[in-house]
Design a protein around this motif. Sequence first.
Motif, short mmCIF file in Angstrom:
data_model
loop_
_atom_site.label_atom_id
_atom_site.label_comp_id
_atom_site.label_asym_id
_atom_site.label_seq_id
_atom_site.Cartn_x
_atom_site.Cartn_y
_atom_site.Cartn_z
N SER A 34 29.67 71.37 44.76
CA SER A 34 30.10 70.03 44.37
C SER A 34 31.54 70.03 43.88
O SER A 34 32.28 69.06 44.09
CB SER A 34 29.17 69.47 43.29
N PHE A 35 31.94 71.12 43.23
CA PHE A 35 33.30 71.21 42.70
C PHE A 35 34.34 71.14 43.82
O PHE A 35 35.40 70.55 43.66
CB PHE A 35 33.46 72.50 41.90
N ILE A 36 34.03 71.76 44.97
CA ILE A 36 34.98 71.77 46.09
C ILE A 36 34.71 70.62 47.06
O ILE A 36 35.31 70.57 48.14
CB ILE A 36 34.95 73.10 46.84
N GLY A 37 33.80 69.73 46.69
CA GLY A 37 33.57 68.54 47.50
C GLY A 37 32.57 68.68 48.61
O GLY A 37 32.47 67.79 49.48
N LEU A 38 31.76 69.77 48.62
CA LEU A 38 30.81 69.99 49.69
C LEU A 38 29.35 69.81 49.24
O LEU A 38 28.44 69.93 50.06
CB LEU A 38 30.98 71.40 50.27
N GLY A 39 29.15 69.51 47.99
CA GLY A 39 27.78 69.39 47.48
C GLY A 39 27.40 67.94 47.26
O GLY A 39 27.61 67.08 48.11
N VAL A 40 26.82 67.67 46.09
CA VAL A 40 26.44 66.30 45.72
C VAL A 40 27.71 65.46 45.58
O VAL A 40 28.67 65.87 44.92
CB VAL A 40 25.64 66.30 44.41
N GLN A 41 27.70 64.32 46.20
CA GLN A 41 28.91 63.51 46.27
C GLN A 41 28.96 62.46 45.17
O GLN A 41 27.92 61.97 44.70
CB GLN A 41 28.97 62.81 47.63
N PRO A 42 30.18 62.11 44.73
CA PRO A 42 30.35 61.02 43.78
C PRO A 42 29.80 59.72 44.39
O PRO A 42 29.78 59.58 45.61
CB PRO A 42 31.86 60.95 43.59
N PRO A 43 29.34 58.81 43.57
CA PRO A 43 29.44 58.77 42.09
C PRO A 43 28.28 59.44 41.37
O PRO A 43 28.13 59.23 40.16
CB PRO A 43 29.46 57.27 41.82
N ASN A 44 27.43 60.20 42.08
CA ASN A 44 26.31 60.86 41.42
C ASN A 44 26.82 61.79 40.31
O ASN A 44 27.77 62.55 40.53
CB ASN A 44 25.50 61.67 42.43
#
Length: 300
Positions: A238-248
């Motif tokens: 998620s930190f690099i943008g490949l996991g759970v996406q915002p706004p979660n």
Amino acid sequence: MDQPVAKMGTLPEVEKFKANPREIKNQVLKRFLKRKVSIVGGIIIIIFVITAIFGPLFAPYDPLQQDLANNFQGASAEHWLGTDNLGRDTLSRLIYGARISLEISMASVGLALIVGLVLGVTAGYYGGKIETLIMRFVDILLAFPGILLAIVIVAVLGNGLVNTMMAVAIFSVPDFARIIRASVISLKEMEYIEACKAAGASNLRIILRHIIPNSLSPVIVQTTLMMGTAILTASGLSFIGLGVQPPNPEWGAMLSKARELLRSAPLAAIAPGTAITLVVLSFSLVGDGLRDALDPKLKN
């Protein structure tokens, strides 16, 4: 005159020579309680689980509620951990993020455990070409570093909560498969397993009643350790943008967005970073304590 031949005991007679489960549990608990750091880790995990389950009931704000007029706020009576760049309450997002992290860790590790158990037991018990085929597949997965393999899987499957769970589960399978296989190989040569075979027990009965139950000690330890690893890996994705996406409100995604606010709103980054560190460290401490408690050789 021929000497009388001793009759092989029946299966119920073989199975009656089992250690007292209650006594074993008491010994394991006693050894575990000797490790104070593991107890502290266990307390933190309990708090984490309670927060994930019941936290949303007493979270002060909706984690998705924006208040642009009060963004970048520091700690106050209204917002104990301040607000982020969109004015969302950091504490509320942290509480809801615990539920997402718990879902990812439980689902991914549970799936990896089931698949690894099937592969490890099949390879260790039957051996031969089946073992070679399964273990070569496991070796292929092990050839990739864990986080790199997860990144590749997410890149193929796409972003999102479910795909993150799948990625973490797939890269966790080899560890379970290898540990379970090693336990099964040592167990299947034991005398009581040979006695069960001689008494007419089927392979499925032996596996379910004797092999798997007696292989659980290393599996329990590995499961505990992998729970922390799953949270760390999911947060990294998620930190690099490949996991759970915002706004979660996932902790890794929160940390990624908050790194831009270290000067203006440091709590927005410190809070999720501290949560990740404490939970992962706690699972590691509990795993170490369980390893010592479940292995009689380490009791001293």
